[in-house]
Design an enzyme around this catalytic site. Structure first.
Site, PDB file in Angstrom:
ATOM      1  N   ARG A  33      11.297 -20.320   3.114  1.00 27.32           N
ATOM      2  CA  ARG A  33       9.965 -20.771   2.646  1.00 27.32           C
ATOM      3  C   ARG A  33      10.027 -22.228   2.174  1.00 27.32           C
ATOM      4  NH1 ARG A  33       8.277 -14.852   0.451  1.00 27.32           N
ATOM      5  NH2 ARG A  33       8.439 -13.981   2.539  1.00 27.32           N
ATOM      6  N   GLU A 177       9.977   0.980  -2.756  1.00 29.38           N
ATOM      7  CA  GLU A 177       9.197   0.199  -1.779  1.00 29.38           C
ATOM      8  C   GLU A 177       9.554   0.549  -0.337  1.00 29.38           C
ATOM      9  OE1 GLU A 177       9.567  -4.074  -2.159  1.00 29.38           O
ATOM     10  OE2 GLU A 177       8.146  -4.434  -0.537  1.00 29.38           O
ATOM     11  N   LYS A 219       5.613   1.123  -4.309  1.00 27.58           N
ATOM     12  CA  LYS A 219       5.166  -0.184  -3.796  1.00 27.58           C
ATOM     13  C   LYS A 219       5.064  -0.112  -2.280  1.00 27.58           C
ATOM     14  CE  LYS A 219       6.393  -5.085  -3.638  1.00 27.58           C
ATOM     15  NZ  LYS A 219       6.816  -6.224  -4.429  1.00 27.58           N
ATOM     16  N   SER A 261       1.913  -7.529  -0.407  1.00 28.00           N
ATOM     17  CA  SER A 261       0.895  -8.196   0.426  1.00 28.00           C
ATOM     18  C   SER A 261       1.320  -8.263   1.892  1.00 28.00           C
ATOM     19  CB  SER A 261       0.532  -9.574  -0.137  1.00 28.00           C
ATOM     20  OG  SER A 261       1.639 -10.407  -0.297  1.00 28.00           O
ATOM     21  N   GLY A 262       2.607  -8.306   2.170  1.00 30.85           N
ATOM     22  CA  GLY A 262       3.113  -8.093   3.526  1.00 30.85           C
ATOM     23  C   GLY A 262       2.769  -9.123   4.584  1.00 30.85           C
ATOM     24  N   GLY A 263       2.339 -10.319   4.173  1.00 30.50           N
ATOM     25  CA  GLY A 263       1.996 -11.337   5.165  1.00 30.50           C
ATOM     26  C   GLY A 263       0.491 -11.483   5.363  1.00 30.50           C
ATOM     27  N   ARG A 294       3.927 -13.303  -1.716  1.00 24.15           N
ATOM     28  CA  ARG A 294       3.235 -14.389  -1.006  1.00 24.15           C
ATOM     29  C   ARG A 294       1.769 -14.528  -1.404  1.00 24.15           C
ATOM     30  NH1 ARG A 294       5.425 -12.369   4.666  1.00 24.15           N
ATOM     31  NH2 ARG A 294       5.658 -10.532   3.368  1.00 24.15           N
TER      32      ARG A 294
END
Ligand code: 13P
Length: 335
Positions: A33, A177, A219, A261-263, A294
Site C-alpha cells: 500500500r 474472520e 468478522k 470491507s474487503g476492497g 481500507r
C-alpha cells in the site's frame, strides 16, 4: 473460562455505536500500500504511519478497539510511549493479529490455508503482557472454477476453532474472520452460497472445539457479487442478501458481527452497513458493526503520502471515515 471478562471486552469495543479499526496490515501488505502511494517501505515509515493513526484526535469517539500487527505492538511513538499504550490512553482497546498469513494449500490449486497455530498459546501470553485484550485470525476462501473445495473450508474453519479456543483460554476475545474474497467473476448468489457454507462449517467446528460463542466476535465479508462479475446489485439488495445469509448461519448467541470491507470503497462499505442497520437492526440478534481497514484508512493514507506536513489533514480524513462508519453502525449514515 473467562466468559465475563470476554463479554466485558466485547461490550467496550462496541459501546455507543463504536467499532473496530483494523490497522494490522502485515509488513508485506503495508509495504504494498505504501508503494502504491510512493511512500518509502521502511520500519520507520510504518511506525510513523501507525503513530499518525494512534494519535488522531477524537478517534475514540467512533473507534472502540484497534487491531495491531506484531511489529506495531512493539513500536513506540516519538515520545517513547508504546503505540498500544497510546491507544489505551486514548480510550481505544488494543488487539493483535496472531495468524501468520495464508499460504497455498498443498494439493489444492488456488486455495489457501492460514498458518500460525504452532506456539500460539505462548504468543498469546506475550501479546497479553504487551496490552492486547483481543486477537484476530483471518482465513481466506476463494471463489472460482470448482473452488472452494470442502477440504479447504474444513481446514480453515478447524484452524479458526483451535485459535478461538486458545484465545478464550488466555482471556483474549477472538475475532474469528472467515473472509470469502470479493475478487472474481462470481455472482452475488454464489457468494451467498459459499458464505453460508463457510459459516455453517465454522459454527459446527466452534461448537466441536468448545468455543464459547458468547465470547467471540465474528468478522465476515458481506454478501457481494464478484468484483469482475459485471453484476450490479443495489445497496438494499446487498443488505437483504447479507442479512438473510447470516440469519440462516450465525447463532443468536454470538454477541457481535464486525464486517470487513474487503476492497469495497469506503462509501460502499459504509452504505451497505448502514442499510443493514437501518432496515433490519430491530430484527437481528447480534450487534452489527465494522472492523474496517481500507474503508477507514484509504483516504488518510492517500493524503499522508509519507510527509509530516500532511499529518493533520490525514488525521482529519481518518477521523471523518471512522465517524461515518460509526454512523452506519447506527443506521444513521448520510451520503
Ligand atoms: P479490509 O476492511 O481492508 O478488508 O480489512 C479488514 C481486515 O482486517 C482484513 O483482515
Amino acid at each position: 473460562m473467562h466468559t465475563s471478562l470476554l463479554k466485558n471486552t466485547i461490550e467496550q469495543l462496541f459501546a455507543n455505536g463504536k467499532g473496530i479499526l483494523a490497522m494490522d496490515e502485515s509488513t508485506p501488505t503495508c509495504d504494498k500500500r505504501f508503494l502504491a502511494h510512493g511512500i518509502p517501505q521502511t520500519f520507520e515509515m510504518r511506525r510513523n504511519y501507525r503513530q499518525l493513526i494512534a494519535t488522531t484526535p477524537g478517534l475514540n469517539e467512533s473507534i472502540g478497539g484497534a487491531i495491531l500487527y506484531d511489529e506495531t505492538i512493539k513500536q513506540q511513538t516519538n515520545n517513547g510511549i508504546p503505540i498500544a499504550t497510546e491507544l489505551l490512553n486514548a480510550g481505544i482497546i488494543p488487539g493483535i493479529k496472531v495468524d501468520m498469513g495464508s499460504k497455498a494449500l498443498a494439493g489444492f490449486p488456488n486455495e489457501m490455508i492460514t498458518e500460525g497455530l504452532d506456539g500460539l498459546r505462548e504468543r498469546l501470553a506475550d501479546y497479553k503482557n504487551l496490552g492486547a485484550r483481543f486477537a484476530k485470525w483471518r482465513a481466506v476462501i476463494t471463489i472460482g472454477d470448482g473452488i472452494p473445495t470442502k477440504t479447504c473450508i474444513e481446514a480453515n474453519v478447524q484452524a479458526l476453532a483451535r485459535y478461538a479456543a486458545l484465545c478464550q483460554e488466555s482471556g483474549l476475545v477472538p475475532i474469528v474472520e472467515p473472509e470469502v474474497l470479493m475478487e472474481g467473476t462470481h455472482s452475488m448468489q454464489r457468494c451467498y452460497e459459499v458464505t453460508e457454507q463457510t459459516l455453517k462449517g465454522l459454527f459446527e467446528k466452534l461448537y466441536q472445539y468448545r468455543v464459547d460463542l458468547q465470547g467471540i466476535i465474528l468478522k465476515p465479508n458481506m454478501v457481494l457479487a464478484g468484483k469482475e462479475s459485471g453484476e450490479k446489485k443495489s445497496i438494499d439488495e446487498v443488505a437483504e442478501a447479507t442479512v438473510k445469509c447470516f440469519l440462516s448461519a450465525v447463532p443468536a448467541t454470538v454477541p457481535a458481527i464486525a464486517f470487513l470491507s474487503g476492497g469495497q470503497s469506503p462509501q460502499q462499505a459504509a452504505q451497505h452497513l448502514n442499510a443493514i442497520n437501518k432496515s433490519y437492526k430491530d430484527h437481528l440478534p447480534w450487534n452489527v458493526g465494522f472492523s474496517f481497514a481500507r474503508a477507514i484508512q484509504q483516504p488518510c493514507l492517500e493524503a499522508w503520502k509519507g510527509l509530516d506536513a500532511n499529518v493533520e489533514t490525514a488525521q482529519k480524513l481518518l477521523y471523518h471515515r471512522a465517524k461515518l462508519s460509526a454512523l452506519a453502525h447506527r443506521g444513521a449514515y448520510k451520503f
